[in-house]
Design a protein around this motif. Structure first.
Motif, short mmCIF file in Angstrom:
data_model
loop_
_atom_site.label_atom_id
_atom_site.label_comp_id
_atom_site.label_asym_id
_atom_site.label_seq_id
_atom_site.Cartn_x
_atom_site.Cartn_y
_atom_site.Cartn_z
N GLU A 356 6.13 -9.67 -11.02
CA GLU A 356 5.48 -8.64 -10.56
C GLU A 356 3.76 -8.83 -10.80
O GLU A 356 3.03 -8.55 -10.09
CB GLU A 356 5.86 -7.59 -11.49
N GLY A 357 3.71 -9.66 -11.88
CA GLY A 357 2.33 -9.87 -12.45
C GLY A 357 1.50 -10.67 -11.54
O GLY A 357 0.36 -10.51 -11.09
N TRP A 360 0.36 -9.19 -8.20
CA TRP A 360 -0.70 -7.85 -8.51
C TRP A 360 -2.08 -8.66 -8.88
O TRP A 360 -2.88 -8.18 -8.32
CB TRP A 360 -0.09 -7.27 -9.77
N ARG A 363 -3.42 -10.01 -5.52
CA ARG A 363 -3.97 -8.51 -4.52
C ARG A 363 -5.46 -8.14 -5.11
O ARG A 363 -6.32 -8.02 -4.54
CB ARG A 363 -3.02 -7.48 -4.64
N HIS A 384 -4.01 -8.85 -18.03
CA HIS A 384 -2.92 -9.58 -17.46
C HIS A 384 -2.91 -10.89 -17.92
O HIS A 384 -1.94 -11.25 -18.11
CB HIS A 384 -2.88 -9.67 -15.59
#
Lengths: 429, 160
Positions: A356-357, A360, A363, A384
């Motif tokens: 998921e990270g 993200w 993006r 992050h």
């Protein structure tokens, strides 16, 4: 620091025309003499020489090779078969050193593997080669046939009583396969997800059997360690880490390439003397010193010696020793976006922070690069770097990805802020 | 489990896969090689994966999980030639984007696309390990480095 011996035990016998050194020429250059010497020694004696040589793993982690070998269960009580695997997956972006070795002198790698096989009392050896190395595959296949035909592989090698079967496995593309335990899963014909550790691979590795895994360049150093002896081998280096290193430079420099130099050569010498400096009109801002998953080093710190300890003093690490040069016309945000897209695409999706990270992060970087960044984005990115860091993920893919990101946010902070403030990429990216 | 496709292995494919299995320590160790044999004959791996799985002693779903892992095992048809353009960092710094623009413009397809005449499929690929020759790409099994848009035009002519 004393001046190192200027010898090139790995590449000194390479052909100037770039063709691979054949078996006869390899022998003429002294090849397979270290094997003959090793076969006359007890396995533990060889391992001790490797420990004393200060040879550290050239795949990126820098673990002392002889210490790794010492973990291998030895003697008649050890579970069999035992395995030696050679990591030739080389998919770390910016890295091409193992390819140069395999294409230049396939028998150097084979000799290193046969000596290692003897020292570890291994029954089977595997070379795990990435698919894209078509030329290296053809060269290795031929060399392996030559070695079997000459009694250097198979049963009772050179009449010594030692045996080793060597298999060449060609992968089908996936960065994750370069992770040791993932590689074993791939060799076993399973979906190559990472595995838990412990147990250590010398207890339960390939097919659940005792296994030692070494990088191509590491194994290519073994004939020199045995041939020269530990003391002379250590003298090849500028620093406490023994031997020579295959360094590389890529990016907008005049002569990108790879060279065998004393371990501990500085980043500045690599860039200026060997790579011929920056292309006309460009200035160097820094470099990623050891493949995509190492921290960025700024140009002002290029006097740092590239070895396992010295680069840590400037906040990075040696990794694969192949540096990617960042010029002043390359947007740092775009560069980090490119790196994060690579890691996001290669993530196996097994654990949440990475799956998921990474998309993200990509993006967010994309938005900043396109002028859609907002105040607070950089703090989210920094968070992050922590969330995907060591201890939070199943394997080292995501923590590796955070090394260029964390250092990039620190070193190029003003460039990130400009993107957000001016709502566009100042480099027109 | 045959609803996924109707491909049946040819005798030649079966023979090659059997030889690969015989040379492996365990049958399933030949999994990725068996898939590559099918791909070499057909360009991609379709429903015949069910028969391959049976030869390896694996469940079809298990072999699917292996096949879909690898970026270079193709699960849908590709063109006669596959272009793998490196989009990793050294190539990105040295001109990947201009090359990609040139390729997509000339071929009239995007990344992942196949030309209408089925001559070329264009795919991105992770670092080819040819960074001293960046920017680089592979066409089928051939590496091409130090690329420029002009060089690409000449290279494509070699693949009818």
């Amino acid at each position: 620091m004393t001046e190192p011996l200027r010898e090139k035990p790995l590449t000194g016998h390479f052909r100037p025309d770039g063709q691979p050194v054949a078996l006869a020429a390899y022998r003429e250059a002294g090849g397979y003499r270290a094997l003959a010497k090793a076969l006359g020694q007890e396995p533990q004696e060889i391992t001790k020489t490797v420990i004393d040589s200060h040879l550290r793993g050239r795949g990126g982690a820098g673990f002392p090779t002889g210490t790794k070998w010492k973990f291998m269960p030895m003697g008649p009580e050890a579970r069999r078969p035992k395995y030696l695997t050679c990591n030739a997956d080389e998919m770390e972006p910016g890295t091409f050193k193992d390819r140069l070795l395999m294409e230049g002198s396939p028998h150097l790698l084979l000799e290193g593997m046969i000596i290692a096989g003897h020292a570890l009392q291994a029954d089977h050896a595997y070379i795990f080669l990435r698919w894209a190395y078509r030329r290296a595959a053809a060269i290795l296949e031929k060399a392996i046939r030559e070695a079997y035909d000459s009694g250097l592989l198979g049963k009772n090698i050179l009449g010594s009583g030692t045996s080793l079967d060597l298999h060449l496995h060609i992968s089908a593309g996936r960065y994750m396969c370069g992770e040791e335990k993932t590689m074993f899963t791939a060799l076993e014909g399973r979906r190559p997800l990472p595995r838990t550790a412990p147990p250590h691979v010398t207890t339960s590795g390939l097919w659940g059997k005792p296994t030692v895994n070494n990088n191509v360049e590491t194994l290519c150093n073994v004939p020199a360690v045995v041939g020269l002896g530990a003391e002379r081998y250590r003298q090849l280096s500028h620093t406490g880490d023994g031997g020579t290193k295959i360094y590389g430079v890529s990016g907008k420099v005049n002569r990108p390439g790879g060279w065998e130099l004393p371990m501990g050569t500085t980043m500045r010498e690599l860039l200026e003397e060997h790579a011929g400096g920056m292309q006309k009109g460009l200035a160097c801002r820094g470099a990623i010193p050891g493949g995509a998953s190492t921290e960025i080093v700024l140009e002002k710190d290029f006097d740092a010696r590239m070895d396992f300890n010295e680069l840590q003093k400037v906040g990075s690490r040696l990794g694969t020793g192949t540096m990617i040069v960042i010029d002043d016309r390359t947007c740092p945000v775009g560069l980090l976006l490119n790196l994060m897209l690579f890691f996001a695409r290669e993530s196996c999706g097994w654990c949440t922070p990475c799956r998921e990270g990474l998309p993200w992060i990509a993006r967010l970087l994309q938005a900043i690069e396109e002028g859609r960044g907002e105040p607070g984005d950089l703090e989210i990115l920094e968070e992050h770097v922590h969330l995907l860091g060591p201890g939070h993920t199943f394997c080292m893919l995501a923590p590796g990805a955070m090394e260029p990101l964390g250092s990039g946010l620190k070193h190029f902070r003003e460039d990130f802020e400009r993107h957000i403030r001016e709502k566009k990429c100042p480099w027109g990216g | 489990m045959t609803e996924m496709g109707h491909g049946r292995l040819t005798e030649e494919e079966r023979r090659e896969i059997a030889a690969e299995i015989a040379g492996s320590e365990y049958p399933r160790a030949a999994a990725s090689d068996a898939l590559k044999i099918v791909q070499r004959h057909r360009g991609w791996v379709g429903g015949e994966i069910v028969e391959v799985a049976a030869m390896l002693g694996m469940a079809p779903a298990e072999l699917e999980s292996v096949a879909t892992w690898y970026s270079l095992i193709f699960r849908e048809p590709v063109g006669r030639h596959v272009i793998l353009i490196c989009d990793s960092v050294s190539c990105w710094i040295t001109g990947y984007r201009a090359l990609l623009d040139h390729l997509t413009g000339r071929l009239g397809i995007g990344l992942g696309g196949t030309t209408a005449d089925a001559r070329f499929t264009l795919l991105p690929v992770a670092c080819l390990g040819a960074c001293e020759q960046a920017p680089a790409m592979m066409v089928d099994e051939d590496l091409h480095g130090d690329l420029t848009p002009e060089k690409i035009d000449a290279i494509l002519e070699q693949y009818p």
